[in-house]
Design a protein around this motif. Structure first.
Motif, PDB file in Angstrom:
ATOM      1  N   THR A   1       0.839  -1.187   0.000  1.00 40.38           N
ATOM      2  CA  THR A   1       0.000   0.000   0.000  1.00 40.38           C
ATOM      3  C   THR A   1       0.876   1.239   0.000  1.00 40.38           C
ATOM      4  O   THR A   1       1.966   1.235   0.596  1.00 40.38           O
ATOM      5  N   LEU A   2       0.406   2.288  -0.680  1.00 39.22           N
ATOM      6  CA  LEU A   2       1.104   3.566  -0.737  1.00 39.22           C
ATOM      7  C   LEU A   2       0.241   4.645  -0.102  1.00 39.22           C
ATOM      8  O   LEU A   2      -0.980   4.655  -0.263  1.00 39.22           O
ATOM      9  N   ASN A   3       0.893   5.577   0.586  1.00 38.01           N
ATOM     10  CA  ASN A   3       0.199   6.683   1.231  1.00 38.01           C
ATOM     11  C   ASN A   3      -0.243   7.712   0.190  1.00 38.01           C
ATOM     12  O   ASN A   3       0.473   7.999  -0.763  1.00 38.01           O
ATOM     13  N   LEU A   4      -1.432   8.268   0.402  1.00 40.53           N
ATOM     14  CA  LEU A   4      -2.044   9.138  -0.587  1.00 40.53           C
ATOM     15  C   LEU A   4      -2.665  10.362   0.090  1.00 40.53           C
ATOM     16  O   LEU A   4      -3.488  10.237   1.000  1.00 40.53           O
ATOM     17  N   HIS A   5      -2.259  11.573  -0.342  1.00 42.97           N
ATOM     18  CA  HIS A   5      -2.856  12.835   0.107  1.00 42.97           C
ATOM     19  C   HIS A   5      -3.415  13.551  -1.124  1.00 42.97           C
ATOM     20  O   HIS A   5      -2.706  14.345  -1.741  1.00 42.97           O
ATOM     21  N   PRO A   6      -4.660  13.321  -1.502  1.00 42.70           N
ATOM     22  CA  PRO A   6      -5.136  13.808  -2.802  1.00 42.70           C
ATOM     23  C   PRO A   6      -5.604  15.263  -2.845  1.00 42.70           C
ATOM     24  O   PRO A   6      -5.964  15.755  -3.917  1.00 42.70           O
ATOM     25  N   ALA A   7      -5.590  15.983  -1.729  1.00 38.76           N
ATOM     26  CA  ALA A   7      -6.272  17.276  -1.645  1.00 38.76           C
ATOM     27  C   ALA A   7      -5.765  18.315  -2.636  1.00 38.76           C
ATOM     28  O   ALA A   7      -6.532  19.152  -3.123  1.00 38.76           O
ATOM     29  N   ASP A   8      -4.468  18.304  -2.947  1.00 45.72           N
ATOM     30  CA  ASP A   8      -3.889  19.375  -3.769  1.00 45.72           C
ATOM     31  C   ASP A   8      -3.982  19.125  -5.270  1.00 45.72           C
ATOM     32  O   ASP A   8      -3.380  19.862  -6.060  1.00 45.72           O
ATOM     33  N   GLY A   9      -4.709  18.093  -5.678  1.00 48.32           N
ATOM     34  CA  GLY A   9      -4.901  17.863  -7.108  1.00 48.32           C
ATOM     35  C   GLY A   9      -3.654  17.366  -7.817  1.00 48.32           C
ATOM     36  O   GLY A   9      -2.818  16.672  -7.236  1.00 48.32           O
ATOM     37  N   VAL A  10      -3.506  17.740  -9.081  1.00 48.64           N
ATOM     38  CA  VAL A  10      -2.397  17.253  -9.903  1.00 48.64           C
ATOM     39  C   VAL A  10      -1.655  18.455 -10.480  1.00 48.64           C
ATOM     40  O   VAL A  10      -2.243  19.297 -11.176  1.00 48.64           O
ATOM     41  N   HIS A  11      -0.349  18.523 -10.207  1.00 46.45           N
ATOM     42  CA  HIS A  11       0.471  19.638 -10.682  1.00 46.45           C
ATOM     43  C   HIS A  11       1.175  19.272 -11.989  1.00 46.45           C
ATOM     44  O   HIS A  11       1.300  18.099 -12.355  1.00 46.45           O
ATOM     45  N   SER A  12       1.673  20.303 -12.629  1.00 43.37           N
ATOM     46  CA  SER A  12       2.220  20.137 -13.978  1.00 43.37           C
ATOM     47  C   SER A  12       3.486  19.289 -14.023  1.00 43.37           C
ATOM     48  O   SER A  12       3.845  18.786 -15.085  1.00 43.37           O
ATOM     49  N   TYR A  13       4.177  19.110 -12.911  1.00 42.77           N
ATOM     50  CA  TYR A  13       5.403  18.316 -12.931  1.00 42.77           C
ATOM     51  C   TYR A  13       5.153  16.812 -12.819  1.00 42.77           C
ATOM     52  O   TYR A  13       6.077  16.006 -12.941  1.00 42.77           O
ATOM     53  N   GLU A  14       3.913  16.421 -12.580  1.00 42.23           N
ATOM     54  CA  GLU A  14       3.609  14.999 -12.423  1.00 42.23           C
ATOM     55  C   GLU A  14       3.780  14.267 -13.760  1.00 42.23           C
ATOM     56  O   GLU A  14       3.487  14.819 -14.832  1.00 42.23           O
ATOM     57  N   ASP A  15       4.222  13.013 -13.685  1.00 41.56           N
ATOM     58  CA  ASP A  15       4.454  12.211 -14.891  1.00 41.56           C
ATOM     59  C   ASP A  15       3.199  12.096 -15.756  1.00 41.56           C
ATOM     60  O   ASP A  15       3.287  12.027 -16.990  1.00 41.56           O
ATOM     61  N   MET A  16       2.054  12.045 -15.112  1.00 45.65           N
ATOM     62  CA  MET A  16       0.817  11.805 -15.840  1.00 45.65           C
ATOM     63  C   MET A  16      -0.011  13.075 -16.035  1.00 45.65           C
ATOM     64  O   MET A  16      -1.187  13.017 -16.383  1.00 45.65           O
ATOM     65  N   TYR A  17       0.630  14.228 -15.817  1.00 44.34           N
ATOM     66  CA  TYR A  17      -0.113  15.491 -15.934  1.00 44.34           C
ATOM     67  C   TYR A  17      -0.728  15.671 -17.323  1.00 44.34           C
ATOM     68  O   TYR A  17      -1.900  16.042 -17.468  1.00 44.34           O
ATOM     69  N   GLU A  18       0.048  15.434 -18.373  1.00 46.36           N
ATOM     70  CA  GLU A  18      -0.458  15.666 -19.730  1.00 46.36           C
ATOM     71  C   GLU A  18      -1.699  14.826 -20.009  1.00 46.36           C
ATOM     72  O   GLU A  18      -2.695  15.318 -20.558  1.00 46.36           O
ATOM     73  N   ASP A  19      -1.680  13.553 -19.617  1.00 43.91           N
ATOM     74  CA  ASP A  19      -2.844  12.685 -19.835  1.00 43.91           C
ATOM     75  C   ASP A  19      -4.041  13.163 -19.023  1.00 43.91           C
ATOM     76  O   ASP A  19      -5.182  13.148 -19.508  1.00 43.91           O
ATOM     77  N   MET A  20      -3.784  13.567 -17.775  1.00 50.04           N
ATOM     78  CA  MET A  20      -4.868  14.078 -16.934  1.00 50.04           C
ATOM     79  C   MET A  20      -5.453  15.353 -17.530  1.00 50.04           C
ATOM     80  O   MET A  20      -6.687  15.528 -17.590  1.00 50.04           O
ATOM     81  N   ALA A  21      -4.605  16.261 -17.940  1.00 52.94           N
ATOM     82  CA  ALA A  21      -5.076  17.528 -18.491  1.00 52.94           C
ATOM     83  C   ALA A  21      -5.944  17.293 -19.727  1.00 52.94           C
ATOM     84  O   ALA A  21      -7.037  17.871 -19.870  1.00 52.94           O
ATOM     85  N   LYS A  22      -5.476  16.459 -20.632  1.00 49.91           N
ATOM     86  CA  LYS A  22      -6.249  16.182 -21.845  1.00 49.91           C
ATOM     87  C   LYS A  22      -7.593  15.537 -21.500  1.00 49.91           C
ATOM     88  O   LYS A  22      -8.614  15.858 -22.124  1.00 49.91           O
TER      89      LYS A  22
END
Length: 762
Positions: free
Chosen positions: A272-293
């Motif tokens: 299991t991995l710890n998750l703090h989702p409150a701040d959304g997804v920032h542009s430096y994330e690996d999957m930002y482009e896919d999320m944005a589209k």
């Protein structure tokens, strides 16, 4: 997302035969001891708390008597006043109870974060006299599309429970309208490793290897928030945002995270991995482009993607893009660490409700039994095990509160709390506290070692003094061995609504003593646990706990000390044990397989305690279709006139989920045969056949000679030899328990010495 499958499961609209509208109030018959009372805007939608209302219609007579409405069922007469349930008359007990005048036995709370001991708890469903009013008026509704929607402002929605002192039936009634507690995956019942620490890939794998070398079976590997980018975000990516929330592996620490996850899996660990989702997804994330589209945002803008509870498009991308790829790589479930309050973009919706709800549903894909680790979010949270109780201080007061807190959560049907065993931060170093916490952890729902990042606060057993280290290893191995027993209780919780850890007053509701031992609880059907949660008595180098022994014969599973109830007594134990008492006729199946695997075992060790008893071991295929692949093995024991018979019946159900041949070792712990402990085996036993053995001259153990008890306890007394000799003088010619008790009354020895002698002479 699995919203449509969720809606298909719900049955939230009651039939017309169950309902009656009178004086602007809608009354719904649910059981003869549970009715729903609505005024203002009626709703047939499910709420976060209540999913099921369509049941057989029983006898219900409704009449208006002036400004009051009277509802009579086979078991109760409810009075409604000012459009709200006012009181109930119990036909069997012939007494009336006001809903507003009940002593609530309390439930649980959202978190123990930042606590230093005892704290207040929210109300539960259980009241001392058994009348409880659930106000569901403000709970979010779930519409026909599976979305959370607020209620109309004038909606009043009450559920009147009237089960008297049958507390289990109160909780079962709530399960009936809300849904049962789901089955918890078998692997989660072992030993977890968790620590808030920036491990490197090598450090973490080396640590898991050290646990294997030490012979400590870890089953769940937790990686706290440093699996993703946390520090120096501005230097690394040229932005001041992020860090707390993250979805991209920190390749400085984990250069090949897939290899890391693969190695953990190879070593039989679940992740299991710890998750703090409150701040959304920032542009430096690996999957930002896919999320944005996916969300219609131009990736070139580097616009932050906000966390949104009310956007289906966001939720689908959130799971499909941010989480599922990691699950395919080996992550089994997510530790949702929401700490940002109760407001969201949906009016009235607590984000924690949405996160728990959708994460749990999503984790059910691919045929696996779903699970999350998250915080409690109110009535209905039992559907989303497990609970993470938060960061507590390392002190005795915190430990002293946790057994009560854990068992008492049964009062809100929340049966799977997971604590930071050993404490999280602050406090002080105390090796005795550490081992007492582990002992409680072994007999709590989830055994999860955890601590903060401070280098000197690791909970590895080898970081403690030698005898504590050795004891901790034994306790952690015992927890792993107990998985077959605990998993059977997991099934019982799911199917029958009976918690693994249950307050004593559930079993003994009419005995005042059951309410006076808040830290004592039943651990499944066979065991009663009295954890020691306070420091050692220096006079004896022993810990103690004030306990109540119910009627009957109870045997300590570790010391074989025998107690005949009913009585109140202070129990004393060395640092390496706590009182865990087996009922007469108890049968406790355990795994005797080596290593950290959690498969249905080939080798089973059974601890039994003389008497007439039976226990049905439940095993399955660890998949969501477990009902179709369940195997049940019933063990039976009879004891009469010093003859004991133990039988292993042929397995019923799906034999494919268990080994066709098994080795059984049976230890009847409180019996001697020919002056030797009764230990026997069924080797290479065919599970499709019945196996039985009978022994004559099976003599039950008795407690130590009273005179020897006096000598042994007083010998431990940490004081001057002359003082002990003088204190012993009145006892030197006594041999009977009664004479010793009389001498104790006149004795000037410290109270703790007298109490210890009293316990052991019975």
């Amino acid at each position: 997302m699995l919203k449509q499958s969720l809606i298909a499961v719900m049955d939230s609209k009651a039939s017309e035969k169950q309902m009656c509208i009178i004086n602007g109030v809608r009354i719904t018959y649910l059981t003869s001891r549970l009715i729903r009372v609505e005024s203002g805007a009626f709703t047939d939608s499910a709420s976060y708390t209540v999913w099921f209302r369509n049941f057989d219609a029983g006898n219900m007579q409704v009449s208006a008597q002036g400004k009051r409405i009277v509802v009579e069922t086979d078991d109760c007469i409810f009075t409604i006043k000012n459009q709200k349930p006012y009181n109930v008359y119990f036909k069997d007990a012939k007494n009336t109870e006001k809903f507003s005048n009940q002593k609530n036995l309390k439930g649980t709370r959202r978190t123990l974060d930042g606590t230093f001991g005892k704290v207040s708890l929210d109300d539960g469903f259980v009241t001392e006299n058994g009348a409880f009013l659930l106000d569901d008026s403000s709970t979010m509704l779930i519409d026909e599309k599976g979305n959370f929607v607020p209620r109309e402002n004038n909606s009043k929605d009450y559920y009147a429970f009237a089960y008297g002192k049958n507390y289990r039936e109160t909780i079962k009634a709530f399960y009936k309208i809300s849904s049962p507690t789901p089955l918890v995956p078998r692997y989660a019942l072992g030993v977890w490793w968790s620590r808030y620490h920036a491990y490197t890939q090598k450090e973490y794998l080396d640590l898991m290897a050290r646990f294997r070398t030490e012979g400590i079976p870890i089953t769940v590997a937790t990686v706290d928030m440093d699996w993703h980018w946390v520090k120096d975000i501005d230097k690394k990516f040229g932005t001041k945002y992020g860090g707390w929330t993250g979805y991209s592996w920190n390749t400085d620490l984990f250069p090949d995270y897939r290899a890391f996850l693969h190695k953990l899996k190879e070593d039989n660990l679940h992740i299991t991995l710890n998750l703090h989702p409150a701040d959304g997804v920032h542009s430096y994330e690996d999957m930002y482009e896919d999320m944005a589209k996916a969300l219609g945002i131009d990736p070139k803008t580097k616009q932050k993607i906000e966390f949104k509870c009310g956007d289906d498009t966001f939720w689908n991308a959130y799971f499909d893009i941010l989480h599922k790829p990691y699950e395919k790589d080996g992550v089994d479930f997510w530790w949702i660490d929401w700490q940002q309050g109760k407001k969201s973009d949906v009016n009235g919706l607590d984000p924690l409700n949405a996160l728990n709800h959708y994460h749990y549903l999503d984790n059910a894909e691919d045929g696996r039994i779903p699970m999350i680790l998250s915080r409690y979010a109110g009535f209905g949270s039992h559907r989303y095990p497990l609970g993470f109780s938060g960061d507590t201080a390392i002190n005795w007061k915190v430990l002293d509160f946790q057994p009560y807190f854990t068992a008492n959560a049964a009062n809100v049907a929340y049966t799977w709390w997971s604590h930071d065993i050993g404490g999280h931060h602050m406090g002080f170093r105390d090796d005795d506290l550490y081992i007492r916490w582990i002992q409680f952890g072994v007999f709590s729902p989830i055994m999860r070692l955890h601590s903060t990042a401070i280098e000197l606060l690791g909970k590895e057993p080898w970081k403690y003094r030698a005898e504590v280290y050795k004891s901790a290893k034994e306790w952690l191995n015992l927890r792993h061995q107990l998985i077959p027993y605990i998993f059977t209780m997991d099934y019982r919780n799911h199917e029958e609504g009976i918690a693994l850890c249950e307050p004593m007053y559930y079993s003994y509701p009419n005995n005042d003593n059951a309410y006076n031992v808040p830290n004592q609880y039943m651990f499944g059907s066979e065991l009663m646990v009295c954890p020691i949660t306070r420091p050692q008595h220096k006079e004896l180098n022993m810990g103690s706990v004030r306990s109540w022994i119910p009627k009957g014969r109870w045997t300590d599973i570790f010391t074989n000390q025998i107690y005949e109830g009913e009585k109140c007594v202070t129990l004393f134990r060395d640092l390496d044990t706590i009182p865990v008492l087996a009922k007469e006729g108890a049968i406790i199946p355990m795994s005797a397989d080596k290593g950290n695997r959690t498969d249905n075992p080939e080798n089973i060790e059974i601890w039994a305690f003389s008497g007439n008893g039976s226990f049905t071991l439940v095993e399955d295929n660890s998949k969501t279709d477990y009902y179709e692949h369940k195997a049940e093995t019933t063990f039976e024991m009879t004891y009469l006139n010093n003859e004991i018979t133990f039988t292993i019946n042929s397995v019923q159900g799906d034999l494919s989920v268990i080994p066709r041949k098994r080795n059984y070792k049976v230890i009847v712990k409180d019996v001697l045969v020919d002056e030797k402990p009764l230990v026997f085996a069924f080797d290479n036993a065919d599970v499709n056949a019945t196996h039985s053995k009978t022994f004559d001259n099976a003599v039950r153990l008795t407690n130590e000679n009273p005179k020897d008890i006096v000598i042994n306890i007083m010998s431990r007394w940490q004081t001057s030899t002359l003082k002990k000799a003088k204190s012993y003088k009145p006892f030197e010619n006594l041999s009977s328990a009664d004479d010793i008790r009389q001498a104790l009354i006149k004795s000037h020895m410290p109270k703790v010495i007298r109490q210890a002698i009293e316990e052991y002479i019975g």
